[in-house]
Scaffold this motif. Structure first.
Motif, short mmCIF file in Angstrom:
data_model
loop_
_atom_site.label_atom_id
_atom_site.label_comp_id
_atom_site.label_asym_id
_atom_site.label_seq_id
_atom_site.Cartn_x
_atom_site.Cartn_y
_atom_site.Cartn_z
N THR A 256 -28.48 -40.73 62.31
CA THR A 256 -29.72 -41.13 61.65
C THR A 256 -30.36 -39.92 60.96
OG1 THR A 256 -31.04 -40.66 63.60
CG2 THR A 256 -30.23 -42.90 63.39
N TYR A 257 -31.28 -40.21 60.07
CA TYR A 257 -31.95 -39.12 59.36
C TYR A 257 -33.42 -39.45 59.17
CZ TYR A 257 -31.84 -42.21 55.34
OH TYR A 257 -32.02 -43.29 54.52
N ASP A 258 -34.21 -38.41 59.04
CA ASP A 258 -35.64 -38.60 58.81
C ASP A 258 -36.12 -37.47 57.90
OD1 ASP A 258 -38.30 -39.12 58.88
OD2 ASP A 258 -38.52 -39.04 61.07
N ALA A 259 -36.51 -37.86 56.69
CA ALA A 259 -36.98 -36.83 55.74
C ALA A 259 -38.48 -36.61 55.86
CB ALA A 259 -36.61 -37.24 54.32
N ASP A 260 -39.13 -37.40 56.69
CA ASP A 260 -40.59 -37.27 56.83
C ASP A 260 -40.91 -36.18 57.85
OD1 ASP A 260 -43.30 -37.65 56.91
OD2 ASP A 260 -43.19 -39.36 58.27
N GLN A 261 -40.58 -34.94 57.51
CA GLN A 261 -40.72 -33.84 58.47
C GLN A 261 -41.40 -32.62 57.83
OE1 GLN A 261 -39.08 -33.67 61.85
NE2 GLN A 261 -39.25 -35.85 61.46
N VAL A 262 -42.19 -31.94 58.62
CA VAL A 262 -42.73 -30.64 58.22
C VAL A 262 -42.53 -29.69 59.40
CG1 VAL A 262 -44.79 -29.33 57.54
CG2 VAL A 262 -44.59 -31.73 56.89
N LYS A 263 -42.10 -28.46 59.10
CA LYS A 263 -42.01 -27.45 60.16
C LYS A 263 -43.23 -26.54 60.04
CE LYS A 263 -39.00 -23.62 61.47
NZ LYS A 263 -37.82 -22.90 61.02
N MET A 264 -44.01 -26.50 61.09
CA MET A 264 -45.26 -25.72 61.08
C MET A 264 -45.06 -24.52 62.01
SD MET A 264 -48.61 -25.87 60.14
CE MET A 264 -48.72 -27.48 59.45
N SER A 265 -45.48 -23.34 61.57
CA SER A 265 -45.29 -22.15 62.43
C SER A 265 -46.59 -21.37 62.54
CB SER A 265 -44.23 -21.23 61.84
OG SER A 265 -43.02 -21.92 61.68
N GLU A 386 -34.08 -30.12 53.50
CA GLU A 386 -33.99 -31.50 53.02
C GLU A 386 -32.90 -31.65 51.95
OE1 GLU A 386 -37.59 -33.01 51.26
OE2 GLU A 386 -36.79 -35.04 51.16
N LYS A 387 -32.69 -30.60 51.16
CA LYS A 387 -31.69 -30.72 50.09
C LYS A 387 -30.26 -30.94 50.66
CE LYS A 387 -30.65 -25.89 49.28
NZ LYS A 387 -31.03 -24.75 49.77
N ASN A 388 -30.06 -30.60 51.92
CA ASN A 388 -28.73 -30.79 52.53
C ASN A 388 -28.60 -32.08 53.32
OD1 ASN A 388 -27.71 -28.30 51.65
ND2 ASN A 388 -28.77 -27.24 53.32
N LEU A 389 -29.67 -32.87 53.34
CA LEU A 389 -29.72 -34.00 54.28
C LEU A 389 -28.60 -35.03 54.06
CD1 LEU A 389 -31.17 -35.33 56.62
CD2 LEU A 389 -32.67 -36.47 55.00
N LEU A 390 -28.47 -35.51 52.83
CA LEU A 390 -27.49 -36.58 52.61
C LEU A 390 -26.07 -36.09 52.88
CD1 LEU A 390 -28.94 -38.49 49.55
CD2 LEU A 390 -29.35 -38.78 51.99
N LYS A 391 -25.82 -34.84 52.46
CA LYS A 391 -24.50 -34.25 52.73
C LYS A 391 -24.25 -34.22 54.25
CE LYS A 391 -23.46 -29.75 51.84
NZ LYS A 391 -23.14 -28.55 51.06
N ALA A 392 -25.27 -33.81 54.99
CA ALA A 392 -25.12 -33.69 56.45
C ALA A 392 -24.83 -35.06 57.07
CB ALA A 392 -26.39 -33.09 57.05
N VAL A 393 -25.59 -36.08 56.66
CA VAL A 393 -25.40 -37.42 57.23
C VAL A 393 -23.97 -37.89 56.97
CG1 VAL A 393 -26.11 -39.85 57.07
CG2 VAL A 393 -27.85 -38.05 57.05
N ARG A 394 -23.55 -37.73 55.72
CA ARG A 394 -22.22 -38.25 55.34
C ARG A 394 -21.09 -37.49 56.04
NH1 ARG A 394 -24.55 -38.74 49.39
NH2 ARG A 394 -25.30 -40.86 49.54
N VAL A 395 -21.22 -36.17 56.12
CA VAL A 395 -20.12 -35.40 56.71
C VAL A 395 -20.06 -35.64 58.23
CG1 VAL A 395 -21.32 -33.18 57.04
CG2 VAL A 395 -18.89 -33.20 56.63
N LEU A 396 -21.21 -35.78 58.88
CA LEU A 396 -21.20 -36.05 60.33
C LEU A 396 -20.59 -37.43 60.59
CD1 LEU A 396 -24.71 -34.61 61.31
CD2 LEU A 396 -22.49 -33.74 62.08
N HIS A 397 -20.95 -38.40 59.76
CA HIS A 397 -20.40 -39.76 59.90
C HIS A 397 -18.88 -39.71 59.77
CE1 HIS A 397 -19.70 -44.04 58.95
NE2 HIS A 397 -20.78 -44.25 59.66
N LYS A 398 -18.42 -38.93 58.80
CA LYS A 398 -16.98 -38.86 58.54
C LYS A 398 -16.25 -38.13 59.67
CE LYS A 398 -13.82 -37.43 54.97
NZ LYS A 398 -13.67 -36.44 53.91
N LYS A 399 -16.74 -36.94 60.03
CA LYS A 399 -16.02 -36.12 61.00
C LYS A 399 -16.06 -36.69 62.42
CE LYS A 399 -14.99 -32.75 58.10
NZ LYS A 399 -13.69 -32.34 57.68
N PHE A 400 -17.09 -37.45 62.73
CA PHE A 400 -17.11 -38.12 64.03
C PHE A 400 -16.39 -39.47 63.96
CE2 PHE A 400 -20.21 -34.95 65.28
CZ PHE A 400 -19.96 -34.79 66.64
#
Ligand code: ADP
Ligand code: ASP
Ligand code: MG
Length: 416
Positions: A256-265, A386-400
Motif C-alpha cells: 500500500t502507499y500513502d502520499a498524504d505525508q509530511v516529515k516534521m523535525s 514522494e517522487k519515488n513512490l510509484l516506482k517503489a510500489v511497483r517494484v515491491l509488488h513485482k519482487k515479492f
C-alpha cells in the motif's frame, strides 16, 4: 429469510443509469426473500465538489455547517435510489442518518457512532420495505447533523450490520475486491479471496482507500464478515474475516502507499525526561495524529525528534512546533512535505523472517533512500521521497511476486 446489508459507494451511483442498475441488484436480492437495508454514498464526486465549494466561500469553514453541507450529498443519493427502486415496482423508503436512529458524539467531521435506535428501521423492514439509509452521517446529542469522516458510509454499513445482526455485509464498489496493490497503480495487481480483519485494517490505515479503516475496526470488534465486491460484475469479491492459521502461508498480502505525508523535525531539543511527553501532549491536545516517530541518540545534552503527520494538519502542527521550539529553546523546526509512505502487509510476517531486509534491499537496488521505518507484527512501512513512490510500489509488488497466487487459501467462512 435473512437480513442483508448492502452498501454502494459513490462511483456505483455516479449517474442515473448506474442508479437504475444498482436498484436492479437490490431488487434481485430482495426477490430471494431477504430483508434488505441499503447504505448509499453521495453520487460520484459530490463530496469533493461540496468541499471545494465551501473552500471558495471561506478559508476555514465552520465545522457544524460543513457537516450540514456534506450530509446533503448522501441525502440526494437515498432519494434517487429509492425512486429507482419504486420505479421497478418494489417498495422502498429513504432515511437520513438521524431518521435511521444513528446517534453519534458531537465531534463534527469525524463523529463516532454511540448507538443506533433501530425502532423505525425495524418497523419499515417489517412492512416489507427496502430501507435505504444515507451513509456517512448521524445525529449528535445536541440534535445536529454530524459526519463520520471520509469513506464513512462503510462505517454506517458495518454499524447497521452489527445492530441488526445481519447475515452478511456486502460492500459494493468499483473494483471486484481487495487487490494486492491499488489496481490503478499496479496493472497486474491480483484480487485476494480472503483477508483477515487485521490485514484489512492495516491496509486501510496505510492508504488502501477501498475500505474506511474505522469500519474495519468495528467489523473486527463485532466479528462481522465483510464481502467487498463489484457493482459492475457478478464475480465473488474478497471476504474479510477472522484470521485462520492457513492465512499465514501467504507472507505478504499487499503493498500500500500513502502520499498524504509530511516529515516534521525539531532539532537540538534538551535531552531530559518529559520533553517528548510535552511535545506529543501538545499535539494530542489539538487532535493531531502522529504516525512514525524517530528520536536520535543524544549528544552534548541535546537530541533531535522527527515524526510524520498528514498534510491536512501541516499548518496547525507547524504553529505548535514553533511555540515548542521557543519554549524549549530548540535550535530549529523544519519539515519535508514531499515524502510518502510505502508499506507491506501480511499476517504471514508473524511466522516468516527476512521480509524487512528483503524490502530494504529491493528499495536500495532501485537507489531509493529510506528516511524512516516502522513495523508492527504484520506490517513494514518506509518513508521515502514522494517522487519515488510509484516506482517503489511497483517494484515491491513485482519482487515479492504478489501477482502470483502462492498458496491456496482454503478458508470456510461462517456466514457467507
Ligand atoms: P467507493 O466509492 O465504492 O467507496 P472508493 O473509491 O472509496 O470506493 O474505494 C475504491 C477504490 O479504492 C478503487 O477504485 C481502487 O482504486 C482503490 N484502491 C486502493 N487500494 C486498493 C486495493 N488494494 N484494492 C482495491 N482497491 C484499492
Ligand atoms: N461521501 C463520503 C466521502 O466521499 C462518504 C463515503 O463515500 O463513504 O467520503
Ligand atoms: Mg469509499
Amino acid at each position: 429469510m435473512a437480513l442483508i446489508v448492502q452498501k454502494f459507494g459513490g462511483s456505483s451511483v455516479a449517474d442515473a443509469k448506474k442508479i437504475k442498475a444498482v436498484a436492479k441488484i437490490i431488487i434481485k436480492t430482495k426477490e430471494k426473500g431477504h430483508q434488505l437495508v441499503v447504505v448509499v454514498s453521495a453520487t460520484g464526486n459530490t463530496t469533493n465538489k461540496l468541499l471545494k465549494l465551501a473552500a471558495e466561500i471561506v478559508d476555514v469553514p465552520c465545522e457544524r455547517e460543513m457537516d450540514m453541507l456534506l450530509s446533503a450529498g448522501e441525502q440526494i443519493s437515498i432519494a434517487l435510489l429509492s425512486m429507482a427502486i419504486k420505479a421497478q415496482k418494489n417498495d422502498a423508503i429513504s432515511l437520513t442518518g438521524a431518521q435511521a436512529g444513528i446517534c453519534t458524539d458531537g465531534v463534527y467531521n469525524k463523529a463516532r457512532i454511540t448507538g443506533i435506535k433501530t425502532k423505525k428501521l425495524k418497523k419499515e423492514l417489517k412492512k416489507g420495505k427496502i430501507v435505504v439509509v444515507a451513509g456517512f452521517q448521524g445525529i449528535s446529542p445536541g440534535e445536529d447533523i454530524t459526519t463520520l469522516g471520509r469513506g464513512g458510509s462503510d462505517l454506517t454499513a458495518v454499524a447497521l450490520a452489527v445492530v441488526l445482526k445481519a447475515q452478511v455485509c456486502e460492500i459494493y464498489t468499483d473494483v471486484s475486491g481487495v487487490y494486492t496493490a491499488d489496481p490503478r497503480i499496479v496493472r497486474d495487481a491480483r484480487k485476494t479471496d480472503y483477508l483477515s480483519f487485521d490485514e484489512m485494517l492495516e491496509m486501510a490505515g496505510l492508504g488502501a482507500q477501498v475500505m474506511q479503516a474505522r469500519s474495519v475496526e468495528m467489523a473486527k470488534k463485532f466479528n462481522v464478515d465483510l464481502h467487498i465486491r463489484s457493482t459492475f460484475s457478478q464475480e465473488k469479491g474478497t471476504v474479510i474475516t477472522k484470521e485462520v492459521s492457513c492465512m499465514e502461508d501467504v507472507v505478504v498480502s499487499g503493498v500500500t502507499y500513502d502520499a498524504d505525508q509530511v516529515k516534521m523535525s525539531i532539532i537540538e531539543l534538551p535531552d531530559k525526561p518529559g520533553i517528548a511527553a510535552h511535545l506529543f501532549n501538545e499535539l494530542a491536545k489539538k487532535e493531531i495524529n502522529v504516525d512514525m516517530i524517530i528520536q536520535s541518540s543524544a549528544r552534548d545534552g541535546v537530541n533531535n525528534i522527527s515524526f510524520t503527520i498528514s498534510r491536512t494538519v501541516l499548518k496547525k502542527t507547524l504553529d505548535i512546533m514553533n511555540e515548542i521550539k521557543k519554549k524549549l529553546r530548540a535550535k530549529e523546526v523544519f519539515y519535508d512535505n514531499k515524502v510518502a509512505k510505502v508499506s507491506l502487509v501480511g499476517v504471514g510476517m508473524k511466522s516468516h523472517a527476512g521480509v524487512a531486509s528483503k524490502m530494504f534491499s529491493i528499495l536500495a537496488a532501485e537507489k531509493i533512500n529510506i528516511e524512516m521505518i516502522s513495523t508492527s507484527e504484520i506490517r513494514i512501512s518506509c518513508v521515502i521521497k514522494e517522487k519515488n513512490l510509484l516506482k517503489a510500489v511497483r517494484v515491491l509488488h513485482k519482487k515479492f511476486k504478489l501477482n502470483q497466487k502462492l498458496a491456496k487459501k482454503n478458508i470456510s467462512t461462517r456466514k457467507s
